[in-house]
Design a protein around this motif. Structure first.
Motif, PDB file in Angstrom:
ATOM      1  N   UNK A   1     -50.336 -16.366 -16.008  1.00  0.00           N
ATOM      2  CA  UNK A   1     -49.284 -17.175 -16.611  1.00  0.00           C
ATOM      3  C   UNK A   1     -48.233 -17.644 -15.583  1.00  0.00           C
ATOM      4  N   UNK A   2     -47.778 -16.442 -14.698  1.00  0.00           N
ATOM      5  CA  UNK A   2     -46.597 -16.871 -13.859  1.00  0.00           C
ATOM      6  C   UNK A   2     -46.893 -17.840 -12.917  1.00  0.00           C
ATOM      7  N   UNK A   3     -48.276 -17.401 -12.329  1.00  0.00           N
ATOM      8  CA  UNK A   3     -48.740 -18.125 -11.137  1.00  0.00           C
ATOM      9  C   UNK A   3     -48.728 -19.630 -11.468  1.00  0.00           C
ATOM     10  N   UNK A   4     -49.462 -20.025 -12.537  1.00  0.00           N
ATOM     11  CA  UNK A   4     -49.794 -21.259 -13.232  1.00  0.00           C
ATOM     12  C   UNK A   4     -48.366 -21.967 -13.252  1.00  0.00           C
ATOM     13  N   UNK A   5     -47.523 -21.275 -14.087  1.00  0.00           N
ATOM     14  CA  UNK A   5     -46.005 -21.863 -14.241  1.00  0.00           C
ATOM     15  C   UNK A   5     -45.454 -22.158 -12.847  1.00  0.00           C
ATOM     16  N   UNK A   6     -45.570 -21.394 -12.006  1.00  0.00           N
ATOM     17  CA  UNK A   6     -44.963 -21.837 -10.655  1.00  0.00           C
ATOM     18  C   UNK A   6     -45.925 -22.917  -9.965  1.00  0.00           C
ATOM     19  N   UNK A   7     -47.114 -22.955 -10.133  1.00  0.00           N
ATOM     20  CA  UNK A   7     -47.912 -24.016  -9.346  1.00  0.00           C
ATOM     21  C   UNK A   7     -47.500 -25.169 -10.287  1.00  0.00           C
ATOM     22  N   UNK A   8     -47.379 -25.328 -11.346  1.00  0.00           N
ATOM     23  CA  UNK A   8     -47.205 -26.611 -12.328  1.00  0.00           C
ATOM     24  C   UNK A   8     -45.705 -26.872 -11.959  1.00  0.00           C
ATOM     25  N   UNK A   9     -44.730 -26.149 -11.709  1.00  0.00           N
ATOM     26  CA  UNK A   9     -43.241 -26.332 -11.159  1.00  0.00           C
ATOM     27  C   UNK A   9     -43.544 -27.272  -9.849  1.00  0.00           C
ATOM     28  N   UNK A  10     -44.225 -26.705  -8.733  1.00  0.00           N
ATOM     29  CA  UNK A  10     -44.480 -27.341  -7.640  1.00  0.00           C
ATOM     30  C   UNK A  10     -45.103 -28.847  -7.674  1.00  0.00           C
ATOM     31  N   UNK A  11     -46.031 -28.686  -8.600  1.00  0.00           N
ATOM     32  CA  UNK A  11     -46.862 -30.031  -8.513  1.00  0.00           C
ATOM     33  C   UNK A  11     -45.956 -31.061  -9.396  1.00  0.00           C
ATOM     34  N   UNK A  12     -45.198 -30.684 -10.345  1.00  0.00           N
ATOM     35  CA  UNK A  12     -44.066 -31.587 -10.842  1.00  0.00           C
ATOM     36  C   UNK A  12     -43.295 -31.966  -9.798  1.00  0.00           C
ATOM     37  N   UNK A  13     -42.617 -31.029  -9.170  1.00  0.00           N
ATOM     38  CA  UNK A  13     -41.493 -31.375  -8.010  1.00  0.00           C
ATOM     39  C   UNK A  13     -42.240 -32.339  -6.927  1.00  0.00           C
ATOM     40  N   UNK A  14     -43.505 -32.255  -6.470  1.00  0.00           N
ATOM     41  CA  UNK A  14     -44.213 -33.245  -5.613  1.00  0.00           C
ATOM     42  C   UNK A  14     -44.283 -34.424  -6.191  1.00  0.00           C
ATOM     43  N   UNK A  15     -44.693 -34.512  -7.545  1.00  0.00           N
ATOM     44  CA  UNK A  15     -45.011 -35.954  -8.116  1.00  0.00           C
ATOM     45  C   UNK A  15     -43.584 -36.531  -8.423  1.00  0.00           C
ATOM     46  N   UNK A  16     -42.685 -35.847  -8.782  1.00  0.00           N
ATOM     47  CA  UNK A  16     -41.177 -36.462  -8.915  1.00  0.00           C
ATOM     48  C   UNK A  16     -40.868 -36.870  -7.497  1.00  0.00           C
ATOM     49  N   UNK A  17     -41.085 -36.290  -6.242  1.00  0.00           N
ATOM     50  CA  UNK A  17     -40.681 -36.661  -5.148  1.00  0.00           C
ATOM     51  C   UNK A  17     -41.532 -37.981  -4.640  1.00  0.00           C
ATOM     52  N   UNK A  18     -42.484 -37.753  -5.064  1.00  0.00           N
ATOM     53  CA  UNK A  18     -43.425 -39.052  -4.571  1.00  0.00           C
ATOM     54  C   UNK A  18     -43.204 -40.402  -5.261  1.00  0.00           C
ATOM     55  N   UNK A  19     -42.739 -40.153  -6.796  1.00  0.00           N
ATOM     56  CA  UNK A  19     -42.356 -41.356  -7.379  1.00  0.00           C
ATOM     57  C   UNK A  19     -41.109 -41.586  -7.034  1.00  0.00           C
ATOM     58  N   UNK A  20     -40.291 -40.963  -6.514  1.00  0.00           N
ATOM     59  CA  UNK A  20     -38.888 -41.354  -6.132  1.00  0.00           C
ATOM     60  C   UNK A  20     -38.918 -42.014  -4.678  1.00  0.00           C
ATOM     61  N   UNK A  21     -39.886 -41.560  -3.908  1.00  0.00           N
ATOM     62  CA  UNK A  21     -40.370 -42.343  -2.650  1.00  0.00           C
ATOM     63  C   UNK A  21     -40.629 -43.666  -2.813  1.00  0.00           C
ATOM     64  N   UNK A  22     -41.569 -43.961  -3.994  1.00  0.00           N
ATOM     65  CA  UNK A  22     -42.031 -45.053  -4.266  1.00  0.00           C
ATOM     66  C   UNK A  22     -41.172 -45.810  -4.819  1.00  0.00           C
ATOM     67  N   UNK A  23     -40.275 -45.405  -5.727  1.00  0.00           N
ATOM     68  CA  UNK A  23     -39.040 -46.288  -6.192  1.00  0.00           C
ATOM     69  C   UNK A  23     -38.016 -46.769  -4.953  1.00  0.00           C
ATOM     70  N   UNK A  24     -37.655 -45.873  -4.233  1.00  0.00           N
ATOM     71  CA  UNK A  24     -36.962 -46.248  -2.945  1.00  0.00           C
ATOM     72  C   UNK A  24     -37.481 -47.230  -2.150  1.00  0.00           C
ATOM     73  N   UNK A  25     -39.016 -47.107  -1.998  1.00  0.00           N
ATOM     74  CA  UNK A  25     -39.561 -48.250  -0.970  1.00  0.00           C
ATOM     75  C   UNK A  25     -39.647 -49.390  -1.965  1.00  0.00           C
ATOM     76  N   UNK A  26     -39.717 -49.661  -3.237  1.00  0.00           N
ATOM     77  CA  UNK A  26     -39.830 -50.982  -3.965  1.00  0.00           C
ATOM     78  C   UNK A  26     -38.219 -51.243  -3.826  1.00  0.00           C
ATOM     79  N   UNK A  27     -37.370 -50.438  -4.056  1.00  0.00           N
ATOM     80  CA  UNK A  27     -35.966 -51.057  -3.872  1.00  0.00           C
ATOM     81  C   UNK A  27     -35.557 -51.668  -2.482  1.00  0.00           C
ATOM     82  N   UNK A  28     -36.118 -50.877  -1.356  1.00  0.00           N
ATOM     83  CA  UNK A  28     -35.919 -51.434  -0.202  1.00  0.00           C
ATOM     84  C   UNK A  28     -36.397 -52.754  -0.008  1.00  0.00           C
TER      85      UNK A  28
END
Length: 123
Positions: A93-120
């Motif tokens: 459970x702890x490993x899955x929770x950590x992995x989930x947090x990493x995936x969410x952070x990566x996804x948020x970073x990707x979405x943020x980059x896409x949003x920044x690219x659209x804004x530019x």
């Protein structure tokens, strides 16, 4: 001093009275009734029979005790295995929770980059 002496004498008398009560029945049996040899034999047979019954009861109780000890050991083993399984599941459970947090952070970073690219592109 005298009161202590009187108290001790009273305690001794009480103990002696209880002692006499314990062996009153035995004294009756040991008295004139047992002079007859057949009565002695009957008493011996009865006592042997009682001894055999008590030995059987002891055997039964020892078997029950052995079964309970086996049950206790089995339950203890099961408890240990469940604790191990619980620890493994907590680690997963702890490993899955950590992995989930990493995936969410990566996804948020990707979405943020896409949003920044659209804004530019809009500017």
């Amino acid at each position: 001093m005298d009161s202590l002496f009187v108290e001790r004498l009273a305690q001794r008398d009480e103990v002696e009275g209880r002692f006499c009560e314990l062996f009153k029945e035995v004294q009756i049996m040991v008295g004139p009734q047992l002079e007859d040899e057949s009565m002695e034999r009957k008493l011996i047979v009865a006592l042997k029979s009682d001894l055999v019954e008590k030995d059987l009861r002891i055997g039964e109780l020892e078997e029950i005790l052995q079964l309970r000890n086996k049950d206790y050991e089995r339950l203890n083993d099961e408890l240990i295995s469940l604790n191990i399984e619980n620890n493994i599941l907590r680690d997963k459970l702890q490993n899955m929770t950590e992995e989930n947090s990493k995936l969410v952070k990566r996804w948020l970073n990707k979405v943020q980059q896409e949003a920044d690219a659209m804004n530019e592109n809009l500017h």
